[in-house]
Design a protein around this motif. Sequence first.
Motif, short mmCIF file in Angstrom:
data_model
loop_
_atom_site.label_atom_id
_atom_site.label_comp_id
_atom_site.label_asym_id
_atom_site.label_seq_id
_atom_site.Cartn_x
_atom_site.Cartn_y
_atom_site.Cartn_z
N GLU A 12 0.82 -1.20 0.00
CA GLU A 12 0.00 0.00 0.00
C GLU A 12 0.87 1.26 0.00
OE1 GLU A 12 -4.00 1.29 2.44
OE2 GLU A 12 -2.57 -0.01 3.41
N ARG A 13 0.39 2.28 -0.67
CA ARG A 13 1.06 3.58 -0.70
C ARG A 13 0.16 4.62 -0.06
NH1 ARG A 13 5.10 6.68 -1.61
NH2 ARG A 13 4.74 8.73 -2.49
N HIS A 14 0.74 5.50 0.76
CA HIS A 14 0.00 6.58 1.40
C HIS A 14 0.65 7.90 1.06
CE1 HIS A 14 -2.29 3.81 3.91
NE2 HIS A 14 -1.16 3.24 4.29
N ASP A 15 -0.14 8.85 0.59
CA ASP A 15 0.30 10.23 0.41
C ASP A 15 -0.38 11.03 1.51
OD1 ASP A 15 1.92 9.93 -1.92
OD2 ASP A 15 0.09 9.66 -3.08
N ILE A 16 0.44 11.61 2.37
CA ILE A 16 -0.05 12.30 3.56
C ILE A 16 0.27 13.79 3.44
CG2 ILE A 16 0.10 12.43 6.08
CD1 ILE A 16 1.15 9.48 5.93
N THR A 17 -0.75 14.61 3.65
CA THR A 17 -0.57 16.06 3.62
C THR A 17 -1.00 16.64 4.96
OG1 THR A 17 -1.03 16.10 1.25
CG2 THR A 17 -1.17 18.19 2.42
N LEU A 18 -0.06 17.32 5.62
CA LEU A 18 -0.34 18.03 6.86
C LEU A 18 -0.44 19.51 6.53
CD1 LEU A 18 1.76 15.56 7.63
CD2 LEU A 18 1.56 16.58 9.87
N THR A 19 -1.58 20.10 6.82
CA THR A 19 -1.77 21.54 6.65
C THR A 19 -1.78 22.14 8.05
OG1 THR A 19 -3.08 21.14 4.66
CG2 THR A 19 -3.24 23.33 5.65
N SER A 51 -0.88 28.60 14.62
CA SER A 51 -0.76 28.22 16.03
C SER A 51 -0.55 26.72 16.24
CB SER A 51 -2.01 28.67 16.79
OG SER A 51 -3.14 27.98 16.29
N GLY A 52 -0.33 25.98 15.15
CA GLY A 52 -0.11 24.54 15.27
C GLY A 52 -1.33 23.69 14.99
N GLN A 53 -2.50 24.34 14.82
CA GLN A 53 -3.70 23.57 14.49
C GLN A 53 -3.48 22.91 13.13
OE1 GLN A 53 -7.34 25.75 14.66
NE2 GLN A 53 -8.58 23.93 14.37
N THR A 54 -3.72 21.59 13.06
CA THR A 54 -3.31 20.82 11.90
C THR A 54 -4.44 19.94 11.39
OG1 THR A 54 -1.07 20.77 12.78
CG2 THR A 54 -1.57 19.18 11.06
N THR A 55 -4.52 19.85 10.07
CA THR A 55 -5.39 18.89 9.40
C THR A 55 -4.50 17.95 8.61
OG1 THR A 55 -7.13 20.56 9.18
CG2 THR A 55 -7.28 18.62 7.76
N VAL A 56 -4.72 16.66 8.77
CA VAL A 56 -3.95 15.65 8.07
C VAL A 56 -4.88 14.91 7.13
CG1 VAL A 56 -2.61 13.52 8.31
CG2 VAL A 56 -2.30 15.37 9.95
N LYS A 57 -4.51 14.87 5.86
CA LYS A 57 -5.28 14.13 4.87
C LYS A 57 -4.42 12.97 4.39
CE LYS A 57 -7.98 14.38 0.72
NZ LYS A 57 -8.89 15.21 -0.01
N VAL A 58 -4.97 11.76 4.45
CA VAL A 58 -4.26 10.56 4.01
C VAL A 58 -4.99 10.01 2.80
CG1 VAL A 58 -3.46 8.26 4.64
CG2 VAL A 58 -3.55 10.06 6.38
N ILE A 59 -4.27 9.95 1.69
CA ILE A 59 -4.80 9.34 0.47
C ILE A 59 -4.04 8.03 0.28
CG2 ILE A 59 -5.08 9.57 -2.02
CD1 ILE A 59 -5.16 12.61 -1.59
#
Length: 167
Positions: free
Chosen positions: A130-137, A141-149
């Motif tokens: 499996e391959r995962h492309d992970i984007t942390l926005t 102030s450090g508030q983060t959204t992580v999207k895993v495709i």
Amino acid sequence: MKNSSFKILMFLIVSGSLIAQTKEEKKQKKEDYKNVAYEDTKNLIDSGTYIFNASFVNGGMSLATNTNRFIVKEGEVDIDLPFFGSARGDGGYNSNPRIAYKGVPDKYDVEYIDKKRRSIIKIGIRSSNERHDITLTVGFSGQTTVKVISSSRSSINYSGYLKPLKE
């Protein structure tokens, strides 16, 4: 009596106007705070050692009772996040019900968007099937959204905070 009341009223008006901040001063103070917080967040990311604490998944489901881990340390990542979604093909959910990886990622890129006080971290990892492309926005102030495709699962979003890793 009337004269003393007038003096007290005048004193309150004058002292209140001297102490009160203008809208511009308040706005500048807020901007200064955001700039300092953004610089601190950039320094944390540049250090290469931090932890993402996931609080919610897909916008609302709490992860308070689910263990999760997303650590970046000295060029390696240690990820163990719960997965809630559907699998595609012959891999994915059946092989591991979590998104788990430990090691050096295939890709690690950081982009700073100074105008918006936002940082974007892109991580690419590959496990056996499996391959995962992970984007942390990351916000100022450090508030983060992580999207895993994923190549074998539906995409999933986590939200929480990026913090320094305590040894």
